[in-house]
Write a protein that holds these residues in place. Structure first.
Motif, PDB file in Angstrom:
ATOM      1  N   TRP A 123      -0.673  12.686  -8.045  1.00  0.00           N
ATOM      2  CA  TRP A 123      -0.793  13.947  -7.311  1.00  0.00           C
ATOM      3  C   TRP A 123      -0.391  15.180  -8.128  1.00  0.00           C
ATOM      4  CZ3 TRP A 123      -3.103  16.205  -3.444  1.00  0.00           C
ATOM      5  CH2 TRP A 123      -2.617  17.433  -2.976  1.00  0.00           C
ATOM      6  N   PRO A 124       0.712  15.161  -8.854  1.00  0.00           N
ATOM      7  CA  PRO A 124       1.070  16.370  -9.617  1.00  0.00           C
ATOM      8  C   PRO A 124      -0.021  16.802 -10.594  1.00  0.00           C
ATOM      9  CG  PRO A 124       2.948  14.898  -9.484  1.00  0.00           C
ATOM     10  CD  PRO A 124       1.762  14.127  -8.957  1.00  0.00           C
ATOM     11  N   SER A 125      -0.678  15.845 -11.234  1.00  0.00           N
ATOM     12  CA  SER A 125      -1.710  16.205 -12.207  1.00  0.00           C
ATOM     13  C   SER A 125      -3.030  16.569 -11.548  1.00  0.00           C
ATOM     14  CB  SER A 125      -1.925  15.048 -13.190  1.00  0.00           C
ATOM     15  OG  SER A 125      -2.411  13.902 -12.517  1.00  0.00           O
ATOM     16  N   ARG A 126      -3.224  16.136 -10.314  1.00  0.00           N
ATOM     17  CA  ARG A 126      -4.479  16.417  -9.612  1.00  0.00           C
ATOM     18  C   ARG A 126      -4.332  17.465  -8.513  1.00  0.00           C
ATOM     19  NH1 ARG A 126      -8.527  12.390  -9.917  1.00  0.00           N
ATOM     20  NH2 ARG A 126      -8.414  11.432 -11.977  1.00  0.00           N
ATOM     21  N   ARG A 127      -3.148  18.028  -8.372  1.00  0.00           N
ATOM     22  CA  ARG A 127      -2.892  18.957  -7.275  1.00  0.00           C
ATOM     23  C   ARG A 127      -3.889  20.113  -7.246  1.00  0.00           C
ATOM     24  NH1 ARG A 127       2.052  20.370  -4.765  1.00  0.00           N
ATOM     25  NH2 ARG A 127       3.169  19.248  -6.406  1.00  0.00           N
ATOM     26  N   GLU A 128      -4.116  20.731  -8.393  1.00  0.00           N
ATOM     27  CA  GLU A 128      -5.023  21.877  -8.430  1.00  0.00           C
ATOM     28  C   GLU A 128      -6.443  21.479  -8.049  1.00  0.00           C
ATOM     29  OE1 GLU A 128      -4.849  23.929 -12.122  1.00  0.00           O
ATOM     30  OE2 GLU A 128      -2.705  24.411 -11.939  1.00  0.00           O
TER      31      GLU A 128
ATOM     32  N   ALA B 117     -15.142   8.361 -11.800  1.00  0.00           N
ATOM     33  CA  ALA B 117     -15.346   9.635 -11.113  1.00  0.00           C
ATOM     34  C   ALA B 117     -14.077  10.072 -10.390  1.00  0.00           C
ATOM     35  CB  ALA B 117     -16.488   9.518 -10.114  1.00  0.00           C
ATOM     36  N   GLY B 118     -13.810  11.358 -10.422  1.00  0.00           N
ATOM     37  CA  GLY B 118     -12.640  11.907  -9.767  1.00  0.00           C
ATOM     38  C   GLY B 118     -12.956  12.414  -8.377  1.00  0.00           C
ATOM     39  N   PRO B 119     -11.947  12.964  -7.691  1.00  0.00           N
ATOM     40  CA  PRO B 119     -12.131  13.481  -6.332  1.00  0.00           C
ATOM     41  C   PRO B 119     -13.234  14.543  -6.286  1.00  0.00           C
ATOM     42  CG  PRO B 119      -9.802  13.366  -6.880  1.00  0.00           C
ATOM     43  CD  PRO B 119     -10.555  13.107  -8.148  1.00  0.00           C
ATOM     44  N   GLY B 120     -14.119  14.419  -5.312  1.00  0.00           N
ATOM     45  CA  GLY B 120     -15.167  15.411  -5.117  1.00  0.00           C
ATOM     46  C   GLY B 120     -16.417  15.216  -5.947  1.00  0.00           C
ATOM     47  N   GLU B 121     -16.438  14.208  -6.825  1.00  0.00           N
ATOM     48  CA  GLU B 121     -17.589  14.043  -7.722  1.00  0.00           C
ATOM     49  C   GLU B 121     -18.728  13.232  -7.125  1.00  0.00           C
ATOM     50  OE1 GLU B 121     -16.871  13.048 -11.824  1.00  0.00           O
ATOM     51  OE2 GLU B 121     -14.829  13.807 -11.726  1.00  0.00           O
ATOM     52  N   ILE B 122     -18.408  12.195  -6.337  1.00  0.00           N
ATOM     53  CA  ILE B 122     -19.470  11.397  -5.732  1.00  0.00           C
ATOM     54  C   ILE B 122     -19.170  11.181  -4.251  1.00  0.00           C
ATOM     55  CG2 ILE B 122     -20.253  10.208  -7.811  1.00  0.00           C
ATOM     56  CD1 ILE B 122     -18.489   7.874  -7.124  1.00  0.00           C
ATOM     57  N   PHE B 123     -20.236  11.159  -3.459  1.00  0.00           N
ATOM     58  CA  PHE B 123     -20.146  10.873  -2.029  1.00  0.00           C
ATOM     59  C   PHE B 123     -20.516   9.402  -1.868  1.00  0.00           C
ATOM     60  CE2 PHE B 123     -21.627  10.902   2.403  1.00  0.00           C
ATOM     61  CZ  PHE B 123     -20.640  11.664   3.016  1.00  0.00           C
ATOM     62  N   ILE B 124     -19.647   8.621  -1.260  1.00  0.00           N
ATOM     63  CA  ILE B 124     -19.840   7.175  -1.236  1.00  0.00           C
ATOM     64  C   ILE B 124     -20.036   6.667   0.183  1.00  0.00           C
ATOM     65  CG2 ILE B 124     -18.836   4.931  -1.831  1.00  0.00           C
ATOM     66  CD1 ILE B 124     -17.134   6.398  -3.940  1.00  0.00           C
ATOM     67  N   VAL B 125     -21.075   5.852   0.357  1.00  0.00           N
ATOM     68  CA  VAL B 125     -21.319   5.141   1.606  1.00  0.00           C
ATOM     69  C   VAL B 125     -21.217   3.656   1.286  1.00  0.00           C
ATOM     70  CG1 VAL B 125     -22.958   4.654   3.453  1.00  0.00           C
ATOM     71  CG2 VAL B 125     -22.880   6.930   2.435  1.00  0.00           C
TER      72      VAL B 125
ATOM     73  N   LEU C 205       0.834  -1.203   0.000  1.00  0.00           N
ATOM     74  CA  LEU C 205       0.000   0.000   0.000  1.00  0.00           C
ATOM     75  C   LEU C 205       0.874   1.260   0.000  1.00  0.00           C
ATOM     76  CD1 LEU C 205      -2.820  -1.008   2.514  1.00  0.00           C
ATOM     77  CD2 LEU C 205      -2.879  -1.054   0.014  1.00  0.00           C
ATOM     78  N   LEU C 206       1.949   1.229   0.758  1.00  0.00           N
ATOM     79  CA  LEU C 206       2.859   2.375   0.758  1.00  0.00           C
ATOM     80  C   LEU C 206       3.516   2.558  -0.603  1.00  0.00           C
ATOM     81  CD1 LEU C 206       4.527   2.030   4.279  1.00  0.00           C
ATOM     82  CD2 LEU C 206       2.878   3.765   3.520  1.00  0.00           C
ATOM     83  N   SER C 207       3.786   1.458  -1.270  1.00  0.00           N
ATOM     84  CA  SER C 207       4.335   1.565  -2.622  1.00  0.00           C
ATOM     85  C   SER C 207       3.320   2.224  -3.550  1.00  0.00           C
ATOM     86  CB  SER C 207       4.695   0.167  -3.165  1.00  0.00           C
ATOM     87  OG  SER C 207       5.743  -0.401  -2.415  1.00  0.00           O
ATOM     88  N   GLY C 208       2.054   1.861  -3.380  1.00  0.00           N
ATOM     89  CA  GLY C 208       0.997   2.499  -4.161  1.00  0.00           C
ATOM     90  C   GLY C 208       0.884   3.978  -3.848  1.00  0.00           C
ATOM     91  N   TYR C 209       1.040   4.330  -2.565  1.00  0.00           N
ATOM     92  CA  TYR C 209       1.008   5.747  -2.187  1.00  0.00           C
ATOM     93  C   TYR C 209       2.138   6.522  -2.844  1.00  0.00           C
ATOM     94  CZ  TYR C 209       2.318   9.822   0.540  1.00  0.00           C
ATOM     95  OH  TYR C 209       2.709  11.076   0.897  1.00  0.00           O
ATOM     96  N   ARG C 210       3.296   5.927  -2.888  1.00  0.00           N
ATOM     97  CA  ARG C 210       4.444   6.610  -3.499  1.00  0.00           C
ATOM     98  C   ARG C 210       4.204   6.827  -4.995  1.00  0.00           C
ATOM     99  NH1 ARG C 210       7.113   2.510  -0.237  1.00  0.00           N
ATOM    100  NH2 ARG C 210       7.678   3.444   1.759  1.00  0.00           N
ATOM    101  N   ARG C 211       3.599   5.838  -5.650  1.00  0.00           N
ATOM    102  CA  ARG C 211       3.261   6.013  -7.071  1.00  0.00           C
ATOM    103  C   ARG C 211       2.243   7.139  -7.228  1.00  0.00           C
ATOM    104  NH1 ARG C 211       3.277   0.378  -6.767  1.00  0.00           N
ATOM    105  NH2 ARG C 211       0.993   0.291  -6.762  1.00  0.00           N
ATOM    106  N   PHE C 212       1.283   7.179  -6.305  1.00  0.00           N
ATOM    107  CA  PHE C 212       0.283   8.246  -6.318  1.00  0.00           C
ATOM    108  C   PHE C 212       0.951   9.620  -6.205  1.00  0.00           C
ATOM    109  CE2 PHE C 212      -1.973  11.168  -3.445  1.00  0.00           C
ATOM    110  CZ  PHE C 212      -3.071  11.492  -4.225  1.00  0.00           C
ATOM    111  N   ARG C 213       1.879   9.752  -5.270  1.00  0.00           N
ATOM    112  CA  ARG C 213       2.543  11.044  -5.048  1.00  0.00           C
ATOM    113  C   ARG C 213       3.359  11.464  -6.255  1.00  0.00           C
ATOM    114  NH1 ARG C 213       1.605  15.102  -1.993  1.00  0.00           N
ATOM    115  NH2 ARG C 213       3.824  15.567  -1.838  1.00  0.00           N
ATOM    116  N   HIS C 214       3.956  10.504  -6.960  1.00  0.00           N
ATOM    117  CA  HIS C 214       4.836  10.839  -8.083  1.00  0.00           C
ATOM    118  C   HIS C 214       4.105  10.972  -9.410  1.00  0.00           C
ATOM    119  CE1 HIS C 214       8.609  10.726  -5.905  1.00  0.00           C
ATOM    120  NE2 HIS C 214       8.270   9.571  -5.361  1.00  0.00           N
ATOM    121  N   THR C 215       2.995  10.258  -9.567  1.00  0.00           N
ATOM    122  CA  THR C 215       2.327  10.261 -10.872  1.00  0.00           C
ATOM    123  C   THR C 215       0.950  10.919 -10.876  1.00  0.00           C
ATOM    124  OG1 THR C 215       1.399   8.042 -10.502  1.00  0.00           O
ATOM    125  CG2 THR C 215       3.556   8.161 -11.562  1.00  0.00           C
TER     126      THR C 215
END
Length: 204
Positions: free
Chosen positions: A16-21, A53-61, A4-14
């Motif tokens: 996050w930069p495109s989704r930062r804004e 769906a991207g961040p903020g588009e749907i509220f999930i329960v 999972l941490l490896s996945g997080y690192r991929r997220f931060r490098h690939t």
């Protein structure tokens, strides 16, 4: 944990930069999703992935078997009901989708109670959909059809239970909120929608 941490690192490098804004805008303005999705906790069914769906588009329960309990006015713990209330009364979503899925373990436990007897909470939770199970068994379907029929009936029951919440019912009546049923088949990747005739048909 390391995978999972490896996945997080991929997220931060690939990612996050495109989704930062996007994340920064959500942090500054808050969330305003238009849709609440009530889905199963099953690890094979990710609503955000299914709906692309991207961040903020749907509220999930998410809970076991994507169940909505009926409204209860007591002091017990109501996690699913609290999340629905937040989405409807605070976020003011315009649509609610109850999304079930094929091969649901919670529905299997509903149909085969002995499979959940050793668990502390499963039996009482899935019993929310006992009416759906009884309706299916009354039809005397062949065993291989029971699972899918019960998955569909549980979605319909959850939609009816949503209408026991006064602030859901009032918004639906006023045309401010729309309820939908859907089911995702993890074997084929096909999403089916509940139509006005009460049947589930492919959304494509």
């Amino acid at each position: 944990m390391e995978n999972l941490l490896s996945g997080y690192r991929r997220f931060r490098h690939t990612v996050w930069p495109s989704r930062r804004e996007r994340f920064q805008a959500l942090a500054q303005r808050g969330q305003k999703p238009e849709t609440l999705v009530i889905a199963c906790s099953d690890s094979r069914v990710d609503p955000a992935m299914v709906f692309d769906a991207g961040p903020g588009e749907i509220f999930i329960v998410r809970n076991v078997a994507n169940l909505v309990p009926p409204f209860e006015d007591d002091t017990a713990f109501h996690g699913t009901s609290a999340a629905i209330e937040f989405a409807v009364r605070v976020l003011e979503v315009r649509e609610i989708i109850v999304m079930g899925h094929a091969m649901c373990g919670g529905i299997h436990a509903l149909l085969h109670p002995a499979s959940a007897e050793r668990l502390d909470f499963m039996s009482s939770w899935v019993d929310i959909a006992a009416e759906a199970r009884d309706r299916v068994l009354a039809c005397e379907p062949v065993e291989e059809k029971q699972q899918q029929m019960c998955e569909f009936e549980a979605i319909k029951l959850s939609l009816r239970n949503l209408m026991t919440f006064r602030w859901v019912e009032s918004r639906v009546t006023a045309g401010r909120l729309t309820l939908h049923g859907a089911s995702f088949d993890i074997r084929s990747g096909v999403l089916s929608r509940l139509n006005e005739e009460g049947e589930f048909v492919p959304a494509e």
